[in-house]
Design a protein around this motif. Sequence first.
Motif, PDB file in Angstrom:
ATOM      1  N   UNK A 391       0.847  -1.185   0.000  1.00 49.22           N
ATOM      2  CA  UNK A 391       0.000   0.000   0.000  1.00 49.22           C
ATOM      3  C   UNK A 391       0.884   1.237   0.000  1.00 49.22           C
ATOM      4  N   UNK A 392       0.510   2.202  -0.819  1.00 55.74           N
ATOM      5  CA  UNK A 392       1.207   3.488  -0.867  1.00 55.74           C
ATOM      6  C   UNK A 392       0.160   4.582  -0.681  1.00 55.74           C
ATOM      7  N   UNK A 393       0.304   5.377   0.365  1.00 55.59           N
ATOM      8  CA  UNK A 393      -0.673   6.419   0.667  1.00 55.59           C
ATOM      9  C   UNK A 393      -0.083   7.806   0.512  1.00 55.59           C
ATOM     10  N   UNK A 394      -0.857   8.723  -0.087  1.00 50.11           N
ATOM     11  CA  UNK A 394      -0.506  10.136  -0.175  1.00 50.11           C
ATOM     12  C   UNK A 394      -1.594  10.897   0.574  1.00 50.11           C
ATOM     13  N   UNK A 395      -1.207  11.705   1.542  1.00 52.37           N
ATOM     14  CA  UNK A 395      -2.198  12.402   2.361  1.00 52.37           C
ATOM     15  C   UNK A 395      -2.152  13.906   2.112  1.00 52.37           C
ATOM     16  N   UNK A 396      -3.258  14.552   2.463  1.00 52.17           N
ATOM     17  CA  UNK A 396      -3.335  16.016   2.490  1.00 52.17           C
ATOM     18  C   UNK A 396      -4.286  16.376   3.615  1.00 52.17           C
ATOM     19  N   UNK A 397      -3.765  16.970   4.683  1.00 53.84           N
ATOM     20  CA  UNK A 397      -4.598  17.285   5.843  1.00 53.84           C
ATOM     21  C   UNK A 397      -5.137  16.021   6.473  1.00 53.84           C
ATOM     22  N   UNK A 398      -6.466  15.924   6.549  1.00 49.56           N
ATOM     23  CA  UNK A 398      -7.094  14.765   7.189  1.00 49.56           C
ATOM     24  C   UNK A 398      -7.628  13.751   6.179  1.00 49.56           C
ATOM     25  N   UNK A 399      -7.097  13.775   4.942  1.00 46.03           N
ATOM     26  CA  UNK A 399      -7.572  12.885   3.880  1.00 46.03           C
ATOM     27  C   UNK A 399      -6.420  12.095   3.273  1.00 46.03           C
ATOM     28  N   UNK A 417     -17.838  -4.184  -2.587  1.00 44.82           N
ATOM     29  CA  UNK A 417     -18.084  -4.340  -1.144  1.00 44.82           C
ATOM     30  C   UNK A 417     -16.773  -4.460  -0.372  1.00 44.82           C
ATOM     31  N   UNK A 418     -15.811  -5.177  -0.948  1.00 42.51           N
ATOM     32  CA  UNK A 418     -14.500  -5.323  -0.304  1.00 42.51           C
ATOM     33  C   UNK A 418     -13.772  -3.981  -0.274  1.00 42.51           C
ATOM     34  N   UNK A 419     -13.909  -3.215  -1.363  1.00 42.27           N
ATOM     35  CA  UNK A 419     -13.292  -1.888  -1.420  1.00 42.27           C
ATOM     36  C   UNK A 419     -13.861  -0.942  -0.386  1.00 42.27           C
ATOM     37  N   UNK A 420     -15.180  -0.973  -0.222  1.00 43.98           N
ATOM     38  CA  UNK A 420     -15.832  -0.130   0.793  1.00 43.98           C
ATOM     39  C   UNK A 420     -15.322  -0.491   2.189  1.00 43.98           C
ATOM     40  N   UNK A 421     -15.163  -1.793   2.439  1.00 46.18           N
ATOM     41  CA  UNK A 421     -14.658  -2.250   3.743  1.00 46.18           C
ATOM     42  C   UNK A 421     -13.247  -1.716   3.999  1.00 46.18           C
ATOM     43  N   UNK A 427     -10.789   4.914   7.420  1.00 44.37           N
ATOM     44  CA  UNK A 427     -11.485   5.987   8.150  1.00 44.37           C
ATOM     45  C   UNK A 427     -11.447   5.745   9.660  1.00 44.37           C
ATOM     46  N   UNK A 428     -11.505   4.471  10.044  1.00 41.04           N
ATOM     47  CA  UNK A 428     -11.408   4.124  11.476  1.00 41.04           C
ATOM     48  C   UNK A 428     -10.070   4.592  12.053  1.00 41.04           C
ATOM     49  N   UNK A 429      -9.056   4.640  11.210  1.00 34.77           N
ATOM     50  CA  UNK A 429      -7.729   5.068  11.649  1.00 34.77           C
ATOM     51  C   UNK A 429      -7.616   6.590  11.739  1.00 34.77           C
ATOM     52  N   UNK A 430      -8.730   7.299  11.417  1.00 35.04           N
ATOM     53  CA  UNK A 430      -8.747   8.744  11.635  1.00 35.04           C
ATOM     54  C   UNK A 430      -8.812   9.606  10.387  1.00 35.04           C
TER      55      UNK A 430
END
Length: 640
Positions: A391-399, A417-421, A427-430
């Motif tokens: 996984x590679x994440x790029x953030x900006x502020x709270x997104x 459905x798996x993607x939504x999960x 989102x649970x991580x903040x």
Amino acid sequence: MLISFLKYPLLIINMKKEVKEKIKREYKIVKNKLKKIRAHIRKKKKYEIPSPEEKAVNLTKYSFSAPNYRVGVAIALVIGFLFWFVNGLLKENFASALIFGSSDGILLGSIPALIAAALAASIIGRKEFKINFSRMLILSNVSLAIYGITTITANLLKSASNSIFIIGNTAIFILWFIVLLAVLNKFPKAFMLSLFQPALNLSFLVLSHGYASIEASSPLLLILRFAVSVAIALFSFALFFFIVNSPTKRNLGINGFEAFSLFLAQWLHRDKGLENVLSEMGENAIVPINVVEFRSKKNRTPKAFFVIPSVHFGPVGNIGGSEYPYLIAKKIKKATNAETFVFHTAATHNLNPIYASDYEKISEAALKITRRIRKFSERSSILEAHNAAKALGITAGDSIITILSRAPAATDDIENSAGVALEEQMKVKGWKNAFLVEAHNSFAENHHAVNANSPEFFEYANTVEEMKKMSSGNLKLGVATTQLNIGEAYGVGRAGLKVAVFEIGKERAALVLIDANNIAVKTYETLMSELKKKFDFVEVLTTDTHAVNSLSRVHNPIDKRAEKILKRKIIEAVRKAEGDTEECTAGFGSRLINIKVFGSNRQSEIISTVNSIVAVARIIAPLIFIGAVVLALISLAIIK
């Protein structure tokens, strides 16, 4: 002293020889082990029971491209020469068969076949005469071979020669009729064109009655007997069609033959009539459109958009959502003058849009989102995790936008459905906004979509859970795009190649997005190794566009054919993006839209329907064929 001095070089030489011998021995052992492993894999594959998807896809291996019309003409002459030469050998000496038998073949077989193909091609469309002529020559040459076999059979069974000859020409008629009805979807036109070659065969035979290799009866009686035989053949075809069409009508509620005909029209002429048939089995769906907008900090204008619509870019060619990555990017760039990246998210063929024109809905929704984004942030970070998945994440502020892949392991569709999960897990991580991108960047045969119960899903979930911040700071971004101009045959769509270069803190990341439907593993690894020389974090993604797929290219991933030009173009685009880098801010937004899609479980229904049709046809077709031949022989025996 001299002996002592020479002693050490000699020892070193001997040691090198021993090392070389040891390496050779180990290499042989490894080579033998690899042979055993390959043999085991081949043996395992040989006895594997193919899945329903594999069975359906395997049907496409019988497709091929029409040869040039000059080749088709040459084949017609060769077929006529060979079959009638063999026929001549059955009743004459070699010299007579070579001279008179082969000349009969060209006159009575090849010439009618060529005339029939030319007439059919000109009636179907004069503007594309050469292409149509090449295609019709395939049909006329197969028919010519049937005619040749008929002639030889009639010569061997002289007592029933006329009946055999009529049945052979009826087979030619029904072959033309089935193919043309499927291609044209017009009964009168298909019926008329199907008569050309049998009628020409009859005419040439009657006109050459004096030296024809099979004697013809009176022309009127011959026409009557042929008409009766054709009527029996058409009735048999109608019965066969009624039986095999039942599963399609029952399961999908559509006319299977009409759908197949319109599919061929799309394949041959890029016609979109199939969309109207698909709409009968489609259903409305509410899908989110996610957008990340990057703005130049200097002049506050849009620099780039990441658009992530929750639809699947299929089913094939130019219908449905197949060309959405190109069409959406083109429309948004025209409206904003900002480079637009259209990514693939968690969506399977169930979310294939029905109408190509609905890209307008998605584009307009994305533009509305950009007008409503109020919160932009210059603070950004790079997150990463790499286990069974990465996984590679790029953030900006709270997104956050998270790119998931299992490369070099198979990386294919993730069910919605798996993607939504997975997004909810983020989102649970903040994270207030969590957008998911499925990289679709490692092709494997017969791989299935990831669902919420599959081991692959839990690999993704564990990787998302373990994502850690690798760097943070103000966001800098540079983008570039280039057209590859190598065409769909090489697996690349019209949106071409796009590169985004991020500088966040002390780390640099690069995203390379190719408008394609997956990448061969070795090609992916080659491109990644090139990029890792310059960047701390990299990913090569594809849009999963099905514009590059067709009947003859069901799987058409980027592979070594395009590797050389891709490497060169990526390097060029990266340099351009690096030169374009500037401080930016980023904002996230989302909107729901209503769009007509294939619908839940339609993919599996279509596959199971195709397989049931094939299973039924295998039993019914021989029975109907034998029944039709027997009935025709009885009818011809009565009409004398």
